[in-house]
Design a protein around this motif. Structure first.
Motif, PDB file in Angstrom:
ATOM      1  N   ILE A  73      -9.141   6.358  -5.948  1.00 51.45           N
ATOM      2  CA  ILE A  73      -8.752   4.930  -6.770  1.00 51.45           C
ATOM      3  C   ILE A  73      -7.744   5.213  -7.763  1.00 51.45           C
ATOM      4  O   ILE A  73      -7.773   5.998  -8.496  1.00 51.45           O
ATOM      5  CB  ILE A  73     -10.206   4.537  -7.542  1.00 51.45           C
ATOM      6  N   ARG A  74      -6.937   4.204  -7.863  1.00 48.69           N
ATOM      7  CA  ARG A  74      -5.633   4.217  -8.738  1.00 48.69           C
ATOM      8  C   ARG A  74      -6.346   3.243  -9.874  1.00 48.69           C
ATOM      9  O   ARG A  74      -6.089   2.037  -9.520  1.00 48.69           O
ATOM     10  CB  ARG A  74      -4.299   3.820  -7.917  1.00 48.69           C
ATOM     11  N   LEU A  75      -6.213   3.796 -11.127  1.00 48.23           N
ATOM     12  CA  LEU A  75      -6.261   2.753 -12.195  1.00 48.23           C
ATOM     13  C   LEU A  75      -5.035   2.567 -12.847  1.00 48.23           C
ATOM     14  O   LEU A  75      -4.126   3.589 -13.025  1.00 48.23           O
ATOM     15  CB  LEU A  75      -7.310   3.574 -13.115  1.00 48.23           C
ATOM     16  N   GLY A  76      -4.855   1.341 -13.302  1.00 53.19           N
ATOM     17  CA  GLY A  76      -3.526   1.004 -13.857  1.00 53.19           C
ATOM     18  C   GLY A  76      -2.632  -0.087 -12.997  1.00 53.19           C
ATOM     19  O   GLY A  76      -1.582  -0.641 -13.645  1.00 53.19           O
ATOM     20  N   GLN A  77      -3.511  -0.524 -11.860  1.00 52.32           N
ATOM     21  CA  GLN A  77      -2.539  -1.416 -10.916  1.00 52.32           C
ATOM     22  C   GLN A  77      -3.614  -2.339 -10.310  1.00 52.32           C
ATOM     23  O   GLN A  77      -4.281  -1.586  -9.366  1.00 52.32           O
ATOM     24  CB  GLN A  77      -1.626  -0.416 -10.074  1.00 52.32           C
ATOM     25  N   ALA A  78      -3.475  -3.518 -10.175  1.00 55.12           N
ATOM     26  CA  ALA A  78      -4.115  -4.397  -9.266  1.00 55.12           C
ATOM     27  C   ALA A  78      -3.280  -4.812  -8.031  1.00 55.12           C
ATOM     28  O   ALA A  78      -2.176  -5.097  -8.215  1.00 55.12           O
ATOM     29  CB  ALA A  78      -5.001  -5.272 -10.040  1.00 55.12           C
ATOM     30  N   THR A  79      -4.060  -4.913  -7.090  1.00 51.89           N
ATOM     31  CA  THR A  79      -3.222  -5.825  -5.712  1.00 51.89           C
ATOM     32  C   THR A  79      -4.154  -6.935  -5.314  1.00 51.89           C
ATOM     33  O   THR A  79      -5.429  -6.772  -5.696  1.00 51.89           O
ATOM     34  CB  THR A  79      -3.129  -4.704  -4.697  1.00 51.89           C
ATOM     35  N   ASN A  80      -3.294  -7.677  -4.410  1.00 55.80           N
ATOM     36  CA  ASN A  80      -4.226  -8.962  -3.992  1.00 55.80           C
ATOM     37  C   ASN A  80      -5.130  -8.663  -2.906  1.00 55.80           C
ATOM     38  O   ASN A  80      -6.058  -9.460  -2.610  1.00 55.80           O
ATOM     39  CB  ASN A  80      -3.145  -9.905  -3.452  1.00 55.80           C
ATOM     40  N   THR A  81      -5.179  -7.479  -2.396  1.00 55.29           N
ATOM     41  CA  THR A  81      -6.183  -7.049  -1.095  1.00 55.29           C
ATOM     42  C   THR A  81      -7.041  -6.043  -1.636  1.00 55.29           C
ATOM     43  O   THR A  81      -8.038  -5.594  -0.948  1.00 55.29           O
ATOM     44  CB  THR A  81      -5.495  -6.441  -0.113  1.00 55.29           C
ATOM     45  N   ASP A  82      -6.856  -5.429  -2.949  1.00 50.99           N
ATOM     46  CA  ASP A  82      -7.653  -4.304  -3.835  1.00 50.99           C
ATOM     47  C   ASP A  82      -7.624  -3.054  -2.961  1.00 50.99           C
ATOM     48  O   ASP A  82      -8.232  -2.099  -3.295  1.00 50.99           O
ATOM     49  CB  ASP A  82      -9.244  -4.814  -3.688  1.00 50.99           C
ATOM     50  N   ASP A  83      -6.495  -3.064  -2.125  1.00 49.64           N
ATOM     51  CA  ASP A  83      -6.176  -1.755  -1.577  1.00 49.64           C
ATOM     52  C   ASP A  83      -4.511  -1.425  -1.580  1.00 49.64           C
ATOM     53  O   ASP A  83      -3.745  -2.279  -2.014  1.00 49.64           O
ATOM     54  CB  ASP A  83      -6.916  -1.349  -0.382  1.00 49.64           C
ATOM     55  N   ALA A  84      -4.118  -0.421  -1.054  1.00 49.35           N
ATOM     56  CA  ALA A  84      -2.636  -0.238  -1.238  1.00 49.35           C
ATOM     57  C   ALA A  84      -1.953  -0.820  -0.062  1.00 49.35           C
ATOM     58  O   ALA A  84      -0.488  -0.699  -0.209  1.00 49.35           O
ATOM     59  CB  ALA A  84      -2.373   1.402  -1.083  1.00 49.35           C
ATOM     60  N   GLU A  85      -2.327  -1.508   0.883  1.00 44.26           N
ATOM     61  CA  GLU A  85      -1.610  -2.419   1.612  1.00 44.26           C
ATOM     62  C   GLU A  85      -1.296  -3.795   1.074  1.00 44.26           C
ATOM     63  O   GLU A  85      -0.437  -4.507   1.786  1.00 44.26           O
ATOM     64  CB  GLU A  85      -2.590  -2.386   2.918  1.00 44.26           C
ATOM     65  N   GLY A  86      -1.838  -3.826  -0.037  1.00 42.92           N
ATOM     66  CA  GLY A  86      -1.697  -5.267  -0.600  1.00 42.92           C
ATOM     67  C   GLY A  86      -0.471  -5.366  -1.346  1.00 42.92           C
ATOM     68  O   GLY A  86       0.100  -4.445  -1.792  1.00 42.92           O
ATOM     69  N   GLU A  87      -0.089  -6.452  -2.263  1.00 47.08           N
ATOM     70  CA  GLU A  87       1.061  -6.740  -3.054  1.00 47.08           C
ATOM     71  C   GLU A  87       0.491  -6.487  -4.511  1.00 47.08           C
ATOM     72  O   GLU A  87      -0.828  -6.951  -4.785  1.00 47.08           O
ATOM     73  CB  GLU A  87       1.488  -8.169  -3.111  1.00 47.08           C
ATOM     74  N   VAL A  88       1.412  -5.888  -5.367  1.00 42.35           N
ATOM     75  CA  VAL A  88       0.825  -5.621  -6.657  1.00 42.35           C
ATOM     76  C   VAL A  88       0.710  -6.836  -7.288  1.00 42.35           C
ATOM     77  O   VAL A  88       1.794  -7.838  -7.334  1.00 42.35           O
ATOM     78  CB  VAL A  88       1.739  -4.762  -7.527  1.00 42.35           C
ATOM     79  N   THR A  89      -0.399  -7.151  -8.094  1.00 41.98           N
ATOM     80  CA  THR A  89      -0.422  -8.542  -8.962  1.00 41.98           C
ATOM     81  C   THR A  89      -0.591  -8.220 -10.468  1.00 41.98           C
ATOM     82  O   THR A  89      -0.329  -9.111 -11.084  1.00 41.98           O
ATOM     83  CB  THR A  89      -1.821  -9.204  -8.440  1.00 41.98           C
ATOM     84  N   ALA A  90      -0.751  -7.068 -10.820  1.00 38.91           N
ATOM     85  CA  ALA A  90      -0.930  -6.743 -12.245  1.00 38.91           C
ATOM     86  C   ALA A  90      -0.773  -5.164 -12.511  1.00 38.91           C
ATOM     87  O   ALA A  90      -1.126  -4.597 -11.809  1.00 38.91           O
ATOM     88  CB  ALA A  90      -2.219  -7.078 -12.824  1.00 38.91           C
ATOM     89  N   THR A  91      -0.235  -4.722 -13.330  1.00 41.52           N
ATOM     90  CA  THR A  91      -0.154  -3.596 -13.986  1.00 41.52           C
ATOM     91  C   THR A  91      -0.210  -3.129 -15.388  1.00 41.52           C
ATOM     92  O   THR A  91       0.287  -4.067 -16.158  1.00 41.52           O
ATOM     93  CB  THR A  91       1.440  -3.029 -13.708  1.00 41.52           C
ATOM     94  N   ALA A  92      -0.864  -2.401 -15.782  1.00 41.76           N
ATOM     95  CA  ALA A  92      -1.267  -2.012 -17.130  1.00 41.76           C
ATOM     96  C   ALA A  92      -1.562  -0.658 -17.494  1.00 41.76           C
ATOM     97  O   ALA A  92      -2.307   0.038 -16.375  1.00 41.76           O
ATOM     98  CB  ALA A  92      -2.717  -2.827 -17.674  1.00 41.76           C
ATOM     99  N   GLY A 192      -7.159  -2.731 -14.616  1.00 40.41           N
ATOM    100  CA  GLY A 192      -6.748  -3.032 -12.921  1.00 40.41           C
ATOM    101  C   GLY A 192      -7.182  -1.784 -12.169  1.00 40.41           C
ATOM    102  O   GLY A 192      -6.977  -0.633 -12.646  1.00 40.41           O
ATOM    103  N   GLY A 193      -7.281  -2.106 -10.965  1.00 42.82           N
ATOM    104  CA  GLY A 193      -7.662  -0.794 -10.211  1.00 42.82           C
ATOM    105  C   GLY A 193      -7.439  -1.273  -8.621  1.00 42.82           C
ATOM    106  O   GLY A 193      -7.692  -2.407  -8.137  1.00 42.82           O
ATOM    107  N   HIS A 194      -7.036  -0.307  -7.618  1.00 42.20           N
ATOM    108  CA  HIS A 194      -6.900  -0.593  -6.185  1.00 42.20           C
ATOM    109  C   HIS A 194      -7.396   0.650  -5.710  1.00 42.20           C
ATOM    110  O   HIS A 194      -7.074   1.822  -6.038  1.00 42.20           O
ATOM    111  CB  HIS A 194      -5.955  -1.309  -5.795  1.00 42.20           C
ATOM    112  N   LEU A 195      -7.769   0.632  -4.337  1.00 38.31           N
ATOM    113  CA  LEU A 195      -8.153   1.634  -3.457  1.00 38.31           C
ATOM    114  C   LEU A 195      -6.605   2.122  -2.891  1.00 38.31           C
ATOM    115  O   LEU A 195      -5.979   1.455  -2.251  1.00 38.31           O
ATOM    116  CB  LEU A 195      -9.054   1.263  -2.325  1.00 38.31           C
ATOM    117  N   THR A 196      -6.604   3.699  -2.891  1.00 38.55           N
ATOM    118  CA  THR A 196      -5.257   4.252  -2.278  1.00 38.55           C
ATOM    119  C   THR A 196      -5.645   5.081  -1.121  1.00 38.55           C
ATOM    120  O   THR A 196      -4.705   5.094  -0.321  1.00 38.55           O
ATOM    121  CB  THR A 196      -4.431   4.974  -3.286  1.00 38.55           C
TER     122      THR A 196
END
Length: 290
Positions: A73-92, A192-196
């Motif tokens: 899991i990568r913390l600091g970045q959210a995507t529209n699919t909640d995984d690494a295949e999606g587009e980044v929607t927010a970064t913190a 924010g977070g997403h699955l890598t």
């Protein structure tokens, strides 16, 4: 046509859909009667349980068993699919997230929880798949569902600039989205977070130690016979000849106190006959295989 009925435990490669694996196994097993228990996203690897011939009727019951995963899991970045295949929607920046805060965030996502599935998922909304609606730009309102996360254990933490990458071992009930756990962990920590990465390590009793790659199966097709597959996954009940005849014709048996889930019923000669479910004093057939 191959007449062997049983399960094939596949180590799914990355970038293959579950349907891709089924298609390949149909050619290798020389039968169209092939299916899978529990979809894996294309980016995910690991255990995919494939049913061949009569064993396809086991798949719905096997899909309900507990599953195990290794995830990053990568913390600091959210995507529209909640995984690494999606587009980044927010970064913190997640640089300030302490180990203590991380443990607290994971604790909130462990046990019996309510989880909202990802926007890009196969959940049906008014008869249409959520991912199809999302791809058309429609906002999909999905309801939270009860799931159980029996283990959420951190195995490594790597801090790189503003990101924190968390490796975790997870055991959970059927219907749990690991992508949603990544999303919710990041949201709960305010970064924010997403699955890598995701690797399924287990479906019920079937684990990576039993799995074979597609290339290995192309060289040697290994099918776990249906009787062995049932014995590994469900309580086993051996019955008399009279009871075997009764269950083979769809009749009911007296309950044997083997629990509420499916029970495998076997004839005196070891032939697998049926899956039954105990209700009160009776065992009712769920599926008869003879």
């Amino acid at each position: 046509m191959n007449s062997v009925s049983g399960l094939v435990i596949v180590d799914k490669p990355a970038d293959w859909t579950s349907h891709d694996v089924v298609g390949r196994l149909r050619r290798l097993a020389r039968t169209r009667r092939v299916g899978h228990a529990g979809t894996l996203d294309p980016m995910a690897t690991g255990v995919l349980v494939i049913g061949v011939e009569k064993a396809t009727r086991l798949l719905g019951h096997l899909a309900l068993t507990e599953k195990g995963y290794d995830a990053t899991i990568r913390l600091g970045q959210a995507t529209n699919t909640d995984d690494a295949e999606g587009e980044v929607t927010a970064t913190a920046s997640a640089a300030h997230v302490t180990d203590e805060a991380l443990r607290a965030g994971i604790a909130r996502l462990t046990g019996e929880i309510q989880q909202i599935p990802p926007q890009v998922s196969a959940i049906k909304v008014n008869g249409e798949r959520a991912y199809k609606m999302a791809r058309k730009g429609e906002e999909v309102e999905l309801r939270a569902r009860p799931v159980t996360v029996s283990e959420f254990r951190v195995t490594d933490v790597r801090r790189t600039g503003e990101f924190v990458d968390v490796d975790a071992s997870i055991a959970c009930s059927s219907g749990t989205y690991i992508r949603a756990l990544a999303r919710d962990l990041g949201a709960g920590l305010g970064v924010g977070g997403h699955l890598t990465s995701l690797r399924r390590t287990r479906v019920g009793p079937y684990d990576l130690g039993m799995a074979r790659t597609v290339d290995q199966l192309a060289e040697r097709m290994e099918i776990l016979p249906i009787a062995e597959a049932v014995t590994a996954a469900f309580p086993r009940r051996d019955v008399t000849e009279d009871d075997a005849r009764r269950i083979a014709h769809g009749g009911r048996l007296a309950a044997a106190g083997l629990g509420p889930g499916p029970v495998g019923v076997f004839a005196p000669d070891g032939t697998f006959l049926a899956l039954v479910e105990e209700q009160g004093r009776q065992a009712k057939p769920l599926a008869v295989f003879v």
